[in-house]
Enzyme design. Sequence first.
Site, PDB file in Angstrom:
ATOM      1  N   GLU A  66       0.835  -1.205   0.000  1.00  0.00           N
ATOM      2  CA  GLU A  66       0.000   0.000   0.000  1.00  0.00           C
ATOM      3  C   GLU A  66       0.866   1.249   0.000  1.00  0.00           C
ATOM      4  OE1 GLU A  66      -2.082  -1.208   3.583  1.00  0.00           O
ATOM      5  OE2 GLU A  66      -1.001   0.311   4.730  1.00  0.00           O
ATOM      6  N   LYS A  81       2.842   4.498   0.969  1.00  0.00           N
ATOM      7  CA  LYS A  81       3.385   5.072   2.198  1.00  0.00           C
ATOM      8  C   LYS A  81       3.104   6.568   2.138  1.00  0.00           C
ATOM      9  CE  LYS A  81       7.659   5.189   4.950  1.00  0.00           C
ATOM     10  NZ  LYS A  81       7.309   6.429   5.574  1.00  0.00           N
ATOM     11  N   ASP A 119       3.134  10.360   3.099  1.00  0.00           N
ATOM     12  CA  ASP A 119       4.159  11.196   3.720  1.00  0.00           C
ATOM     13  C   ASP A 119       3.486  12.256   4.589  1.00  0.00           C
ATOM     14  OD1 ASP A 119       6.631  12.103   4.320  1.00  0.00           O
ATOM     15  OD2 ASP A 119       6.982  13.119   2.409  1.00  0.00           O
ATOM     16  N   TYR A 178      -4.421   3.093   8.170  1.00  0.00           N
ATOM     17  CA  TYR A 178      -3.793   1.885   7.628  1.00  0.00           C
ATOM     18  C   TYR A 178      -3.539   0.786   8.661  1.00  0.00           C
ATOM     19  CZ  TYR A 178       0.113   4.779   9.213  1.00  0.00           C
ATOM     20  OH  TYR A 178       0.926   5.594   9.939  1.00  0.00           O
ATOM     21  N   LYS A 183      11.274   2.963   0.028  1.00  0.00           N
ATOM     22  CA  LYS A 183      11.141   4.391  -0.285  1.00  0.00           C
ATOM     23  C   LYS A 183      11.594   4.666  -1.706  1.00  0.00           C
ATOM     24  CE  LYS A 183      11.218   7.191   3.743  1.00  0.00           C
ATOM     25  NZ  LYS A 183      11.967   8.282   4.299  1.00  0.00           N
ATOM     26  N   CYS A 218      30.188  42.827   2.594  1.00  0.00           N
ATOM     27  CA  CYS A 218      28.771  42.469   2.517  1.00  0.00           C
ATOM     28  C   CYS A 218      28.231  42.777   1.116  1.00  0.00           C
ATOM     29  CB  CYS A 218      27.988  43.235   3.570  1.00  0.00           C
ATOM     30  SG  CYS A 218      26.210  43.108   3.344  1.00  0.00           S
ATOM     31  N   CYS A 271      25.582  45.916   1.454  1.00  0.00           N
ATOM     32  CA  CYS A 271      25.961  47.282   1.827  1.00  0.00           C
ATOM     33  C   CYS A 271      27.452  47.561   1.657  1.00  0.00           C
ATOM     34  CB  CYS A 271      25.558  47.552   3.270  1.00  0.00           C
ATOM     35  SG  CYS A 271      26.565  46.627   4.442  1.00  0.00           S
ATOM     36  N   CYS A 277      27.456  40.095   8.284  1.00  0.00           N
ATOM     37  CA  CYS A 277      27.779  41.479   7.950  1.00  0.00           C
ATOM     38  C   CYS A 277      27.875  42.249   9.265  1.00  0.00           C
ATOM     39  CB  CYS A 277      26.674  42.068   7.067  1.00  0.00           C
ATOM     40  SG  CYS A 277      26.782  43.852   6.939  1.00  0.00           S
ATOM     41  N   CYS A 304      23.383  48.188   7.651  1.00  0.00           N
ATOM     42  CA  CYS A 304      23.119  47.440   6.416  1.00  0.00           C
ATOM     43  C   CYS A 304      21.605  47.311   6.226  1.00  0.00           C
ATOM     44  CB  CYS A 304      23.764  46.056   6.507  1.00  0.00           C
ATOM     45  SG  CYS A 304      23.351  44.991   5.123  1.00  0.00           S
TER      46      CYS A 304
HETATM   47  S1  IVH Z   1       2.221   0.750   8.878  1.00  0.00           S
HETATM   48  C1  IVH Z   1       4.351  -0.962  12.943  1.00  0.00           C
HETATM   49  N1  IVH Z   1       1.371   1.807   6.684  1.00  0.00           N
HETATM   50  O1  IVH Z   1       5.498   5.348   7.850  1.00  0.00           O
HETATM   51  C2  IVH Z   1       4.328   0.189  12.025  1.00  0.00           C
HETATM   52  N2  IVH Z   1       2.842   3.073   8.007  1.00  0.00           N
HETATM   53  O2  IVH Z   1       8.292   4.332   8.615  1.00  0.00           O
HETATM   54  C3  IVH Z   1       3.054   0.275  11.257  1.00  0.00           C
HETATM   55  N3  IVH Z   1       3.287   5.314   7.109  1.00  0.00           N
HETATM   56  O3  IVH Z   1       5.331   5.107  11.334  1.00  0.00           O
HETATM   57  C4  IVH Z   1       3.085   1.324  10.229  1.00  0.00           C
HETATM   58  N4  IVH Z   1       2.025   5.148   5.350  1.00  0.00           N
HETATM   59  O4  IVH Z   1       4.008   6.945  10.126  1.00  0.00           O
HETATM   60  C5  IVH Z   1       2.140   1.972   7.764  1.00  0.00           C
HETATM   61  N5  IVH Z   1       0.475   2.637   4.723  1.00  0.00           N
HETATM   62  C6  IVH Z   1       1.234   2.796   5.793  1.00  0.00           C
HETATM   63  C7  IVH Z   1       1.942   3.987   6.014  1.00  0.00           C
HETATM   64  C8  IVH Z   1       2.734   4.080   7.137  1.00  0.00           C
HETATM   65  C9  IVH Z   1       2.833   5.934   6.036  1.00  0.00           C
HETATM   66  C10 IVH Z   1       4.243   5.894   8.061  1.00  0.00           C
HETATM   67  C11 IVH Z   1       3.918   5.700   9.500  1.00  0.00           C
HETATM   68  C12 IVH Z   1       5.009   4.829  10.014  1.00  0.00           C
HETATM   69  C13 IVH Z   1       6.116   5.128   9.081  1.00  0.00           C
HETATM   70  C14 IVH Z   1       7.044   3.950   8.985  1.00  0.00           C
END
Ligand code: IVH
Length: 718
Positions: free
Chosen positions: A116, A118, A120, A227, A315, A413, A416, A431, A436
Amino acid sequence: MTAEETQAPKRAAQLRRKIEEHNRRYYQEAAPIISDREYDRLYQELLDLETQFPRLVSPDSPTQRVGGKPLEAFAQIAHRVPMLSLDNTYSEKEVASFYARITRLLPNQRIPVVIEPKVDGVAVSLLYENGRLRHAATRGDGAVGDDITQNIKTIRSIPERLRSAPPRVFEVRGEVFMDKRGFAKLNEERSKAGLPLFANPRNAAAGSLKQLDPAIVAKRPLGIVFYGTGAVDDVDLEKHSDLFPLLEKFGLPTSERWWLADSVVEILSAIRELDKIRADFAYQTDGAVVKVDAFAQRERLGFTAKSPRWAIAYKYEAERVETRLIDILVQVGRTGVLTPVAALETVTVSGSRVSRATLHNEDEIKRKDIRIGDTVVIEKAGEVIPAVIEVVKSKRPRSAKPFDFFKHIHGKCPVCGGPVRRDPQFVAWRCENIQCPAQTTRRVEFFAARSALDIESIGGIVADKLVERGLVREPLDLFELKLEQLAKLNLGTEEAPRIFGEKNASKAIHAIERAKTLPLSRWLFALAIPDVGKTTAMQLARFHETIEDVADSQLLRDVLTYHERSDQNRKQIANRLIEAGFAEKSKSKSEKDGIVTEVGRVVAKSVLAFFESEAGSRILRRMKQLHIFPKSEKISAKKAVKLPLAEKAFVLTGALASMTREEATAKIEALGGHVSGSVSKKTDYVLAGAEPGSKFEKAKQLGIRILTEAEFRKMLAR
Ligand code: IVH
């Protein structure tokens, strides 16, 4: 011991310090200065060292902890089930070894995994009891997080009540994000308001959740993707893939796409497919999470110290492109710090046009050996300002010379032309010229300093925030500040606010008012006129009554003419200066007929030039508008305070019992009176001690008031 072994403890300590520092910037200040990738590299190096030399592992090493510290301003919530993080990897090979490892640990079984996105953002945990949202917390250090319930409730997509037959306890975990469009809009607004920009959507989300005021959070475009679960009771789930429909049933937002796979080939193909479509998601993603689907299998795999063995985060590489570094520009910040910025041949990175990148400071340029003309690799992972990651040395033109910061700015600088200095304690050049134009904060600080106008509580951070918020652009703006504005001033960050408060604000306003009445010498010093230090300011104030007198000083013009010309007038001017007490005859024999002036040519020139300049005349006009008319000390002493015996004439006669005549005279003079030797009509009082002489008789004849010693003492006491 090998050389490596002797070096290892030092390097490990260094890495720990660096990582702690970046953790603080990331978690506490939500303002990181290095990319995730660079952070991961440092972290990996430490991890490798600790693996190679296990005796280096200490319990306080960042590798032994899960995340950042919770902020003190929020109440704390202990997680019923710890909130762990995941092992990260950037390589497909490591994803393959992850799957090989779990296959080894669970032999002869099919092991389906879920892939799934990740997200951010910021990890949060929400507790629903009997379907009602009871509280919400950040991850904090994994065991205890901040209570952010009020802030979470402002996110519209999060229901306060779960839909349809909710379980008794349902702790659900997910990632709060700021969507990409909302982020761009927010930064645009902040830029217009002169506020600092958020580096990326994740920082913006983190910053928003750490707001103490939910009203601000409500205005931020936040969303969430759930998640996983924490503590649950009364929930019948066997596998993760069943969680998605359950979350949907409850009305909890979840991942829009996910994949099931049970081989390395399938896993990698899902990861690649996600990479192709994730740009179209409303939120920012930085990888794929691979999780074992069946909870029974998860249980058998268990955990390492920090993270589950049943999941891994892959990642994606942040988008990197090569471009040419055309020049290094040096900007001057409002605190006087010189910051190098790369001017790049424009390229498109992660969908946006980029022509500038930060270079942080001189050391960073040296460390990466960045030279003008180099081809550089820049990286942008959703950040507003991209970073120069490295130089492509093979493409370096022969002519490229090592970058010399000091030489590049010609030792001055760039705004100035003033002198610059590198403080050995800091990595930055500064500076030194307080006038300035770029250095607003330093001017305000100097103006308010104790030896200048002594405006209590307008110290470094307050001055900087006043400037940052646009409340003060130049020192005299302080006089137009309102109590409410100051009271509301946030000295912390938006993420961790620290309000100045009513009490401090009232003190500051008081000190600002008092500054208006301070004498001329203090004002002349506070204005930071080049070459005018404290002593010079005092000298100038002794010879001028008002600031206008200084600005238009005949004495200073005379000093200039005297030193710069050699016409016949010179002698006349010298005499004029001597008469005014502003010069003395020179004692040096080589300089026959020469004079020594109170202040020299350089000062005279600088002061006159300052008040003639646009900035100087603006200051004079503004002071008038603000009704600030500082007076020279000498004058104000005479005029402003009327002493009790001012202008009274005394004559002393006879012997005093409790004091000598000298003491009595000193006391009279201290109270503004004077003592003369003989009695006349102008005498106001005759102080008569024991066995007075002819003066006593004369006073009686003239009807002058005669004081006994006791009466005189009463008068003094009054
Ligand atoms: S599962 C036991 N699923 O990424 C840890 N984490 O580096 C369970 N994150 O701490 C985490 N998307 O903050 C999980 N689909 C996803 C995620 C996710 C983002 C973050 C989360 C986690 C960090 C892990």
